[in-house]
Design a protein around this motif. Structure first.
Motif, mmCIF file in Angstrom:
data_model
loop_
_atom_site.group_PDB
_atom_site.id
_atom_site.type_symbol
_atom_site.label_atom_id
_atom_site.label_comp_id
_atom_site.label_asym_id
_atom_site.label_seq_id
_atom_site.Cartn_x
_atom_site.Cartn_y
_atom_site.Cartn_z
ATOM 1 N N ARG A 48 0.734 -1.293 -0.014
ATOM 2 C CA ARG A 48 0.017 0.187 0.203
ATOM 3 C C ARG A 48 0.971 1.100 0.072
ATOM 4 O O ARG A 48 0.552 2.203 -0.598
ATOM 5 C CB ARG A 48 -0.989 0.019 1.140
ATOM 6 N N GLY A 51 1.827 1.907 -3.450
ATOM 7 C CA GLY A 51 0.921 2.169 -4.179
ATOM 8 C C GLY A 51 0.381 3.790 -3.907
ATOM 9 O O GLY A 51 -0.337 4.294 -4.753
ATOM 10 N N LEU A 53 -1.143 4.563 -1.084
ATOM 11 C CA LEU A 53 -2.627 4.354 -0.089
ATOM 12 C C LEU A 53 -2.061 4.759 1.196
ATOM 13 O O LEU A 53 -3.034 4.842 2.040
ATOM 14 C CB LEU A 53 -3.225 3.080 -0.449
ATOM 15 N N PRO A 72 0.274 11.381 -5.054
ATOM 16 C CA PRO A 72 -0.704 10.691 -4.712
ATOM 17 C C PRO A 72 -0.894 9.439 -5.618
ATOM 18 O O PRO A 72 -0.156 9.560 -6.547
ATOM 19 C CB PRO A 72 -1.979 11.695 -4.960
ATOM 20 N N PRO A 73 -1.499 8.397 -5.080
ATOM 21 C CA PRO A 73 -1.534 7.310 -6.260
ATOM 22 C C PRO A 73 -1.848 7.452 -7.432
ATOM 23 O O PRO A 73 -1.329 7.158 -8.389
ATOM 24 C CB PRO A 73 -3.168 6.380 -5.523
ATOM 25 N N ARG A 74 -2.733 8.559 -7.785
ATOM 26 C CA ARG A 74 -3.165 8.737 -9.446
ATOM 27 C C ARG A 74 -1.849 9.234 -10.109
ATOM 28 O O ARG A 74 -1.800 9.210 -11.376
ATOM 29 C CB ARG A 74 -4.502 9.746 -9.536
ATOM 30 N N ILE A 78 0.114 3.566 -11.573
ATOM 31 C CA ILE A 78 0.054 2.127 -11.200
ATOM 32 C C ILE A 78 -1.095 1.585 -11.064
ATOM 33 O O ILE A 78 -2.126 2.350 -11.484
ATOM 34 C CB ILE A 78 0.699 2.003 -9.546
ATOM 35 N N MET A 80 -3.858 -1.698 -9.391
ATOM 36 C CA MET A 80 -3.866 -2.365 -8.300
ATOM 37 C C MET A 80 -4.880 -3.466 -8.182
ATOM 38 O O MET A 80 -5.966 -2.939 -8.767
ATOM 39 C CB MET A 80 -3.798 -1.650 -6.936
ATOM 40 N N PHE A 82 -7.149 -5.788 -5.797
ATOM 41 C CA PHE A 82 -7.221 -6.067 -4.465
ATOM 42 C C PHE A 82 -7.953 -7.596 -4.106
ATOM 43 O O PHE A 82 -8.513 -8.157 -5.046
ATOM 44 C CB PHE A 82 -8.415 -5.216 -3.875
ATOM 45 N N ASP B 231 -11.716 -0.945 0.291
ATOM 46 C CA ASP B 231 -11.081 -1.485 -1.052
ATOM 47 C C ASP B 231 -11.671 -0.638 -2.020
ATOM 48 O O ASP B 231 -10.976 -0.379 -2.924
ATOM 49 C CB ASP B 231 -11.356 -2.967 -1.171
ATOM 50 N N ASP B 234 -10.236 2.867 -2.211
ATOM 51 C CA ASP B 234 -8.605 2.618 -2.486
ATOM 52 C C ASP B 234 -8.753 2.493 -4.046
ATOM 53 O O ASP B 234 -7.725 3.289 -4.842
ATOM 54 C CB ASP B 234 -8.097 1.819 -1.807
ATOM 55 N N GLU B 237 -9.157 5.665 -5.934
ATOM 56 C CA GLU B 237 -7.884 6.426 -5.659
ATOM 57 C C GLU B 237 -6.790 6.025 -6.567
ATOM 58 O O GLU B 237 -6.248 6.883 -7.361
ATOM 59 C CB GLU B 237 -7.506 6.183 -4.187
ATOM 60 N N ILE B 238 -6.621 4.512 -6.575
ATOM 61 C CA ILE B 238 -5.472 3.899 -7.600
ATOM 62 C C ILE B 238 -5.951 4.296 -9.036
ATOM 63 O O ILE B 238 -5.066 4.490 -10.097
ATOM 64 C CB ILE B 238 -5.322 2.679 -7.432
ATOM 65 N N GLY B 240 -6.983 6.749 -10.467
ATOM 66 C CA GLY B 240 -6.697 7.910 -10.767
ATOM 67 C C GLY B 240 -7.995 8.984 -10.641
ATOM 68 O O GLY B 240 -7.728 10.181 -11.162
#
Lengths: 336, 337
Positions: A48, A51, A53, A72-74, A78, A80, A82, B231, B234, B237-238, B240
């Motif tokens: 995390r 990533g 997070l 930040p993640p964006r 990357i 991910m 889950f 999740d 998250d 967020e990932i 973007g």
């Protein structure tokens, strides 16, 4: 494509020992790197942080040689996957896969092409109009992969993506996932507590315990040359036998532990093994017993005949080249 | 219950021996008997306190019953005709709908903002949560009395504050003769007299409704927000998505069913509310804040025309039935999902 590197990465939640404790780790480009460890060892926290997070308490994350610790993640390019797949339950499969593209404000036509491409790679074209709840576990997992793939990320981060599948489906998913990664060649970090997944899929495995990397190497290195008693006992079912003798811990795999059968070779170390119980597993047999006061296991293919005398000491041997020695105080490997 | 515990204490081996179990010993273990038995109190309650009054109301509305003479003589739609022709009734119907819907539109916006704020981590969060919940825990009549005093013609602390800030009173930014643009209120007055002017009185009722139903909606939404899996947040967020994109495309849609529950509760509470209007304005000034519940009471009990009161109250039914159906649908959908 890109490499991933972490330097002195640390995460502390409240008081108590850190979840991740000064970890240094670097992947190679296009590598399938597995983080393996028991639950609560910090592997997911490490993932995390890579990533974005989770914010590290200390240390840096580098993706493609660039420090991204405070991005930040964006901003990290990357993707991910889950454990729960984390699909958006109110969106169709198409909208799920297109979501990262919408966030990039890609033109609609581009979006359609890319979703079609990702869906065809994962074989889910026929589900695009369905909602996630209408799909099976394996199909959901493929949608999650398609959503990760569609943005053509620099790095894949996978957090136990197979653990919600039933045992049968998991074996074939392992195969599919590995082929998928090989064909797209994107650097992948894969978190799992399942050693079969780690051994079967990883180019390299990093074994993690209590926030630290205990060993990193190919599956063969990790299995044949464990760096300490933790790695020795964490991998292998049943794990490596550990017997204390002459101020050292002798370690050997159950498959290398065989009856002496009157041999007088000097290349072996001899143990008096008392068998308590036999387990017949179809393709193999496991003999559970004790050497002195230490528990030990011997493993034989079901095709070999072994004379079984429950409760009586029998002389067993291990070839010297199969013995590993550990320091009884620190648990670390000493000389061989 | 006693039979169940009694049995579990008996060793399992004894089962084969006591063949002569007295008949009826396990009677209560039968779902077919226990189920109806447990439901009985609820059914008696509903029939006694909801069913019978409802049937009576329907019967009265088609009769010429009064408080003095409750015998039911059929008069057909006579009561409905009289009631509808009354201007106060039409005002009450309009107000009921206005108060319920406008207050809930405001509540759902404020509750979303409040729930977002309260789901974040900050110092003193527990105190703020407690304060937000307070209006819900106060007895309605008491709370409305508090508002009654806050909006009092002479002693209003709101007016005092406004005077201090030089918003009302002589020599303020408003000329004593000036009138506020929309509400047509002479601001130069010594006091605003909130409850003496139709539009301000309606605004007051609306405000109390919002104040009163906001806590429940906030708590419902807060629970809904924590139910969105980490999740999924998250993943957004990932993937973007910016904060606003996450909010609009992921969080709010996932919250929509919960929001519907909060709004439905709010509508039912405000639509049927009697206390706020009764205590705050008695429907005044000049019936400008009457709602169906108060008008039915004034007409049916104080005006002693039981039949007309019942007819007025029955106008609440369609909206409440619709709300009940939507609620049951939502409940069933969440059961099958």
């Amino acid at each position: 494509m890109a490499t991933i590197e972490v330097r002195g990465l640390t995460k502390q939640f409240g008081d108590g020992p850190p979840a991740v404790d000064h970890i240094d780790l670097a992947s190679e480009d296009g590598e399938f790197l597995v983080l393996l460890g028991p639950s609560g060892c910090g592997k997911t926290t490490l993932l995390r942080m890579i990533g974005g997070l989770e914010t590290p308490t200390e240390g840096d994350v580098l993706i493609g040689g660039r420090v991204v610790t405070h991005l930040p993640p964006r901003a990290r390019k990357i993707a991910m996957v889950f454990q729960s797949y984390a699909l958006y339950p109110h969106m169709s499969v198409y909208d799920n896969i297109a979501f990262p593209l919408k966030a990039q404000r890609l033109p609609k036509e581009e979006q359609r092409k890319k979703v079609a491409w990702a869906a065809s790679i994962l074989g889910i074209e026929q589900f695009l109009n369905r909602k996630p709840r209408q799909l099976s576990g394996g199909q959901r997992q493929r949608v999650a992969l398609a959503r990760a793939l569609v943005r053509e990320p620099n790095v894949f981060l996978l957090d136990e993506p197979l653990s919600n599948l039933d045992a049968q489906r998991r074996a074939s998913a392992r195969d599919e996932l590995q082929q998928f990664q090989r064909s797209i060649g994107t650097t992948t970090i894969y978190v799992t507590h399942d050693q079969v997944e780690a051994m079967g899929m990883g180019d390299r495995i990093a074994v993690i315990d209590r926030g630290r990397i205990r060993q990193i190497g190919t599956p063969k290195e990790i299995y044949d040359d464990p760096a300490d008693t933790f790695v020795a006992t964490f991998l292998g079912t049943p794990p490596m036998n550990l017997v204390e003798r002459d101020g050292l811990i002798f370690g050997f795999r159950p498959e290398h532990f065989t009856p002496a059968n009157g041999s007088h070779s000097d290349d072996v170390v001899r143990f008096q093994f008392v068998v308590h119980r036999e387990e017949y597993l179809g393709s193999e047999r496991l003999l559970y017993g004790e050497i002195g006061s230490a528990k030990a296991v011997a493993r034989f293919p079901a095709t070999t005949d072994v004379e079984l005398r429950i409760g009586q000491p029998v002389e067993y041997v291990v070839a010297r080249r199969h013995l590993k020695f550990f320091n009884p105080r620190t648990g670390e490997r000493t000389r061989d | 219950m006693s039979t169940a515990t009694g049995r579990s204490e008996t060793p399992a081996i004894a089962w084969s021996e006591d063949a002569d179990v007295p008949e009826g010993r396990y009677l209560l273990d039968r779902a077919g008997l226990l189920g109806p038995l447990m439901l009985l109190p609820a059914i008696i309650y509903i029939i006694g306190l909801v069913g019978i009054p409802l049937v009576l109301a329907v019967l009265y509305s088609f009769s010429n019953a009064t408080v003095g003479d409750q015998s039911i003589n059929w008069v057909g739609l006579e009561n409905f005709r009289t009631v509808v022709q009354n201007a106060t009734f039409r005002m009450a119907l309009k107000n009921t709908i206005l108060f319920a819907f406008v207050s809930q539109i405001i509540v759902i916006i404020l509750a979303n903002i409040l729930a977002l704020v309260l789901s974040a981590e900050f110092r003193g969060k527990r105190l703020v949560r407690f304060l937000v919940m307070l209006p819900w825990t106060t007895p309605i009549a008491l709370a409305v009395l508090g508002w009654f005093w806050m909006l009092d013609n002479v002693a209003s602390p709101i007016d005092a504050l406004m005077r201090m800030l030089h918003i009302i009173g002589p020599d303020t930014i408003f000329d004593p003769k000036a009138r506020a643009p929309i509400l047509d209120i002479p601001f130069g007055d010594r006091n605003v007299r909130w409850l003496s002017k139709p539009d301000l009185a309606r605004l007051a009722v609306l405000t109390v409704h919002v104040w009163r139903t906001l806590p429940l909606a906030t708590v419902i939404l807060l629970a809904g927000m924590t139910a969105i899996p980490q999740d999924v947040k998250d993943a957004a967020e990932i993937d973007g998505a910016s904060y606003w994109r996450q909010l609009i495309y992921v969080r709010l849609p996932l919250l929509a069913p919960i929001m519907a529950v909060a709004v439905l509760y709010g509508i039912v509470f405000t639509f049927t509310d009697f206390t706020v209007v009764y205590v705050l304005t008695r429907g005044g000034p000049v019936d400008s804040t009457q709602v169906l519940a108060t008008w039915a009471y004034f007409k049916g009990i104080q005006g002693s025309s039981l039949a007309q009161g019942a007819a007025i109250a029955l106008f609440l039914l369609p909206i409440l039935v619709a709300a009940a159906i939507v609620m049951l649908r939502l409940a069933r959908r969440s059961e099958t999902a």
